[in-house]
Design a protein around this motif. Structure first.
Motif, mmCIF file in Angstrom:
data_model
loop_
_atom_site.group_PDB
_atom_site.id
_atom_site.type_symbol
_atom_site.label_atom_id
_atom_site.label_comp_id
_atom_site.label_asym_id
_atom_site.label_seq_id
_atom_site.Cartn_x
_atom_site.Cartn_y
_atom_site.Cartn_z
ATOM 1 N N GLU A 6 0.829 -1.203 0.000
ATOM 2 C CA GLU A 6 0.000 0.000 0.000
ATOM 3 C C GLU A 6 0.869 1.260 0.000
ATOM 4 O OE1 GLU A 6 -2.099 -2.990 2.857
ATOM 5 O OE2 GLU A 6 -0.051 -2.282 2.456
ATOM 6 N N SER A 7 0.323 2.311 -0.564
ATOM 7 C CA SER A 7 0.977 3.613 -0.544
ATOM 8 C C SER A 7 -0.081 4.696 -0.635
ATOM 9 C CB SER A 7 1.980 3.742 -1.687
ATOM 10 O OG SER A 7 1.339 3.623 -2.934
ATOM 11 N N GLY A 8 0.339 5.938 -0.362
ATOM 12 C CA GLY A 8 -0.573 7.068 -0.510
ATOM 13 C C GLY A 8 -1.158 7.603 0.767
ATOM 14 N N GLY A 9 -0.856 6.957 1.883
ATOM 15 C CA GLY A 9 -1.370 7.457 3.152
ATOM 16 C C GLY A 9 -0.655 8.737 3.554
ATOM 17 N N GLY A 10 -1.164 9.360 4.614
ATOM 18 C CA GLY A 10 -0.548 10.583 5.095
ATOM 19 C C GLY A 10 -1.464 11.348 6.003
ATOM 20 N N LEU A 11 -1.081 12.606 6.238
ATOM 21 C CA LEU A 11 -1.841 13.503 7.096
ATOM 22 C C LEU A 11 -2.611 14.485 6.222
ATOM 23 C CD1 LEU A 11 -2.508 14.753 9.878
ATOM 24 C CD2 LEU A 11 -0.403 16.102 9.630
ATOM 25 N N TRP A 36 -10.427 -3.244 0.679
ATOM 26 C CA TRP A 36 -9.742 -2.329 1.579
ATOM 27 C C TRP A 36 -10.389 -2.453 2.956
ATOM 28 C CZ3 TRP A 36 -5.368 0.376 0.714
ATOM 29 C CH2 TRP A 36 -4.985 0.601 -0.608
ATOM 30 N N PHE A 37 -9.546 -2.472 3.962
ATOM 31 C CA PHE A 37 -9.990 -2.522 5.348
ATOM 32 C C PHE A 37 -9.254 -1.438 6.117
ATOM 33 C CE2 PHE A 37 -12.261 -6.625 5.612
ATOM 34 C CZ PHE A 37 -11.984 -7.106 4.345
ATOM 35 N N ARG A 38 -9.744 -1.124 7.315
ATOM 36 C CA ARG A 38 -9.032 -0.158 8.133
ATOM 37 C C ARG A 38 -9.120 -0.550 9.597
ATOM 38 N NH1 ARG A 38 -12.900 5.194 7.249
ATOM 39 N NH2 ARG A 38 -14.706 4.503 8.510
ATOM 40 N N GLN A 39 -8.125 -0.121 10.341
ATOM 41 C CA GLN A 39 -8.083 -0.410 11.761
ATOM 42 C C GLN A 39 -7.643 0.838 12.507
ATOM 43 O OE1 GLN A 39 -5.611 -3.750 12.891
ATOM 44 N NE2 GLN A 39 -6.732 -4.013 14.811
ATOM 45 N N ALA A 40 -8.549 1.349 13.320
ATOM 46 C CA ALA A 40 -8.243 2.501 14.159
ATOM 47 C C ALA A 40 -7.585 2.023 15.449
ATOM 48 C CB ALA A 40 -9.519 3.274 14.466
ATOM 49 N N THR A 91 -9.527 8.288 10.434
ATOM 50 C CA THR A 91 -8.145 8.028 10.833
ATOM 51 C C THR A 91 -7.972 6.562 11.202
ATOM 52 O OG1 THR A 91 -7.769 10.285 11.609
ATOM 53 C CG2 THR A 91 -6.380 8.561 12.551
ATOM 54 N N ALA A 92 -7.006 5.908 10.553
ATOM 55 C CA ALA A 92 -6.776 4.479 10.761
ATOM 56 C C ALA A 92 -5.592 4.040 9.908
ATOM 57 C CB ALA A 92 -8.019 3.664 10.374
ATOM 58 N N VAL A 93 -5.158 2.823 10.150
ATOM 59 C CA VAL A 93 -4.256 2.158 9.210
ATOM 60 C C VAL A 93 -5.131 1.444 8.190
ATOM 61 C CG1 VAL A 93 -2.465 0.424 8.905
ATOM 62 C CG2 VAL A 93 -2.470 1.860 10.952
ATOM 63 N N TYR A 94 -4.843 1.688 6.925
ATOM 64 C CA TYR A 94 -5.636 1.107 5.845
ATOM 65 C C TYR A 94 -4.853 -0.047 5.218
ATOM 66 C CZ TYR A 94 -9.130 4.756 6.094
ATOM 67 O OH TYR A 94 -10.155 5.578 6.518
ATOM 68 N N PHE A 95 -5.545 -1.172 5.061
ATOM 69 C CA PHE A 95 -4.949 -2.379 4.505
ATOM 70 C C PHE A 95 -5.665 -2.767 3.217
ATOM 71 C CE2 PHE A 95 -2.582 -3.611 8.288
ATOM 72 C CZ PHE A 95 -3.288 -2.996 9.311
ATOM 73 N N CYS A 96 -4.914 -3.224 2.250
ATOM 74 C CA CYS A 96 -5.567 -3.857 1.111
ATOM 75 C C CYS A 96 -5.436 -5.368 1.261
ATOM 76 C CB CYS A 96 -5.005 -3.377 -0.224
ATOM 77 S SG CYS A 96 -3.394 -4.017 -0.647
ATOM 78 N N ALA A 97 -6.332 -6.077 0.603
ATOM 79 C CA ALA A 97 -6.390 -7.520 0.718
ATOM 80 C C ALA A 97 -6.853 -8.127 -0.599
ATOM 81 C CB ALA A 97 -7.337 -7.922 1.847
ATOM 82 N N GLY A 114 -0.197 -2.290 5.330
ATOM 83 C CA GLY A 114 -0.979 -1.145 5.776
ATOM 84 C C GLY A 114 -0.292 0.184 5.537
ATOM 85 N N THR A 115 -1.108 1.226 5.437
ATOM 86 C CA THR A 115 -0.619 2.589 5.310
ATOM 87 C C THR A 115 -1.452 3.485 6.221
ATOM 88 O OG1 THR A 115 -0.059 4.359 3.744
ATOM 89 C CG2 THR A 115 -2.081 3.147 3.305
ATOM 90 N N GLN A 116 -0.790 4.382 6.930
ATOM 91 C CA GLN A 116 -1.467 5.215 7.916
ATOM 92 C C GLN A 116 -2.159 6.394 7.247
ATOM 93 O OE1 GLN A 116 -1.644 4.935 11.489
ATOM 94 N NE2 GLN A 116 -3.147 6.581 11.200
ATOM 95 N N VAL A 117 -3.395 6.602 7.622
ATOM 96 C CA VAL A 117 -4.154 7.787 7.207
ATOM 97 C C VAL A 117 -4.567 8.527 8.481
ATOM 98 C CG1 VAL A 117 -6.273 8.634 6.148
ATOM 99 C CG2 VAL A 117 -4.975 6.787 5.059
ATOM 100 N N THR A 118 -4.194 9.792 8.554
ATOM 101 C CA THR A 118 -4.545 10.609 9.709
ATOM 102 C C THR A 118 -5.286 11.853 9.226
ATOM 103 O OG1 THR A 118 -2.586 9.854 10.905
ATOM 104 C CG2 THR A 118 -3.697 11.828 11.733
#
Length: 121
Positions: A6-11, A36-40, A91-97, A114-118
């Motif tokens: 994964e890529s493209g996460g950020g603040l 796509w899944f996410r985990q806060a 806001t979470a870590v986003y995972f692809c599957a 995973g990639t962090q999105v804030t």
């Protein structure tokens, strides 16, 4: 060896947009549904969106409908998640599957790191 990166996460500020990408290798990409899944922090991983192998059908969690769009490019072995109108609760870590065959909201065969999105308020 299957890899999902994964890529493209950020603040980003609330109301802003991000586009996540997930590059797949080591599998016949067009044979797999992608999700796509996410985990806060402190919470369970949750389903966000999924797309069939052909890209003709997409599925979304109620919390992101109308704001997020999943898409794929089978020529590039890549799945995307366009996220608009972002909220702090995104806001979470986003995972692809990846899942061989049909889509699922739970059971997938392979996962990325995973990639962090804030999203700041």
């Amino acid at each position: 060896q299957v890899q999902l990166v994964e890529s493209g996460g950020g603040l980003v500020q609330a109301g802003g947009s991000l586009r996540l990408s997930c590059a797949a290798s080591g599998l016949t990409f067009r044979s797999y549904a992608m999700g796509w899944f996410r985990q806060a922090p402190g919470k369970e991983r949750k389903f966000v969106a999924a797309i069939t192998w052909s890209g003709l059908r997409t599925y979304y969690a109620d919390s992101v409908k109308g704001r997020f769009t999943i898409s794929r490019d089978n020529a590039k072995n890549t799945v995307y998640l366009q996220m608009n109108s972002l909220k702090p609760e995104d806001t979470a870590v986003y995972f692809c599957a990846a899942r061989v065959g049909s889509y699922s909201i739970e059971e997938y065969d392979y996962w990325g790191q995973g990639t962090q999105v804030t999203v700041s308020s």
